[in-house]
Design an enzyme around this catalytic site. Structure first.
Site, short mmCIF file in Angstrom:
data_model
loop_
_atom_site.label_atom_id
_atom_site.label_comp_id
_atom_site.label_asym_id
_atom_site.label_seq_id
_atom_site.Cartn_x
_atom_site.Cartn_y
_atom_site.Cartn_z
N ARG A 172 -1.00 7.54 10.31
CA ARG A 172 -1.32 6.16 9.92
C ARG A 172 -2.50 6.20 8.97
NH1 ARG A 172 -2.71 0.92 10.11
NH2 ARG A 172 -4.66 0.34 11.14
N VAL A 173 -2.36 5.54 7.83
CA VAL A 173 -3.46 5.40 6.87
C VAL A 173 -3.68 3.90 6.69
CG1 VAL A 173 -3.37 7.60 5.63
CG2 VAL A 173 -1.71 5.85 5.05
N ARG A 213 13.78 -5.69 4.96
CA ARG A 213 12.68 -6.63 5.19
C ARG A 213 11.49 -6.35 4.27
NH1 ARG A 213 12.51 -8.53 11.40
NH2 ARG A 213 14.72 -8.34 11.88
N ASP A 217 -13.84 -4.06 6.96
CA ASP A 217 -14.78 -5.14 7.24
C ASP A 217 -15.67 -4.75 8.41
OD1 ASP A 217 -13.48 -6.84 9.82
OD2 ASP A 217 -12.05 -5.70 8.63
N ARG A 224 0.83 -1.20 0.00
CA ARG A 224 0.00 0.00 0.00
C ARG A 224 0.87 1.25 0.00
NH1 ARG A 224 -3.76 0.09 4.79
NH2 ARG A 224 -4.78 -1.61 3.71
N MET A 248 -4.95 -2.22 15.11
CA MET A 248 -3.90 -2.83 15.94
C MET A 248 -2.70 -1.93 16.22
SD MET A 248 -3.88 -6.73 14.40
CE MET A 248 -3.06 -7.40 15.86
#
Length: 238
Positions: A88-89, A44, A205, A25, A181
């Site tokens: 944060r997206v 990573r 969701d 993303r 999270m």
């Protein structure tokens, strides 16, 4: 200089970084919304990019899944690369009937079942909140584009597969706008190091109804959230 998890140099990152969980993303955001993009790290396969949005230098980098992973990357970005603001997206799950799949939510605060902020705050409760101006600018950016957003508390869960689904009913009762999270941990990191942070999430969701988006949709759509985040950065410069 490079850190154990980010192989970049000082100056490679902008002072504002958008952070999705998924590095794919991050790549999508950079290629879709930024100009003059340069990849600045790939340890990573956690890709980081820097480019410009309407002439403003902005970076984007993945943070992985969960508070520990997000906290590592965010800490190094702030301490070692001079980052001042992190947005944060990401995606979240909904527990309230009034919040639908693909709705955008803004995390004014974040509850959590993690002990991470108690560890850093000498076992006291820490109110994990976003920076007020970042919240305000995100809401103004959404209004300017005619996008309806929900603003409220997120719940940052330690477990994706919870053994106690009855907790979702309690979250609904307490008005939680999304379950994810990371937000509570990133707000704690920002407070610890004197930075600013905000979590903007798209509902991927609905935990109660079972409706959900696909993994491909989560990686390469949710454009409204990205535009709100990017426009809010420009508003923050005024």
């Amino acid at each position: 200089m490079a850190t154990p998890h980010i192989n970049a140099e000082m100056g490679d990152f902008a002072d504002v970084v958008l952070m999705p969980g998924d590095p794919i993303r991050a790549k999508y955001i950079a290629e879709t919304f930024l100009d003059d993009v340069v990849q600045v790290c790939d340890v990573r396969n956690m890709y980081g990019f820097t480019g410009t949005y309407k002439g403003r230098k902005i970076s984007v980098m993945g943070h992985g899944m969960g508070i520990p992973s997000c906290s590592i990357y965010m800490t190094e970005l702030i301490k070692d690369f001079g980052v001042k603001k992190v947005i944060r997206v990401g995606s979240c799950g909904a527990v309230n009937e009034g919040i639908k799949v693909r709705d955008v939510v803004i995390g004014m605060g974040a509850c959590t079942d993690s002990k991470v902020n108690r560890i850093r705050f000498k076992d006291h409760d820490f109110a994990a909140i976003a920076d007020y101006e970042m919240v305000r600018n995100a809401e103004l950016a959404a209004q300017a584009r005619g996008i309806d957003v929900k603003v409220g508390n997120l719940f940052s869960a330690e477990l994706f597969y919870t053994p106690d689904p009855s907790m979702f009913d309690l979250m609904d009762k307490y008005g939680i706008v999304g379950v994810e999270m990371e937000a509570a941990g990133m707000y704690g990191v920002a407070a610890e190091y004197g930075a600013k942070a905000l979590a903007i999430c798209t509902v991927s969701d609905h935990i109660k109804t079972g409706e959900q988006t696909t993994s491909d949709e989560r990686a390469t759509t949710f454009d409204e959230m990205m535009l709100i985040a990017l426009d809010s950065v420009l508003l923050g410069d005024k």
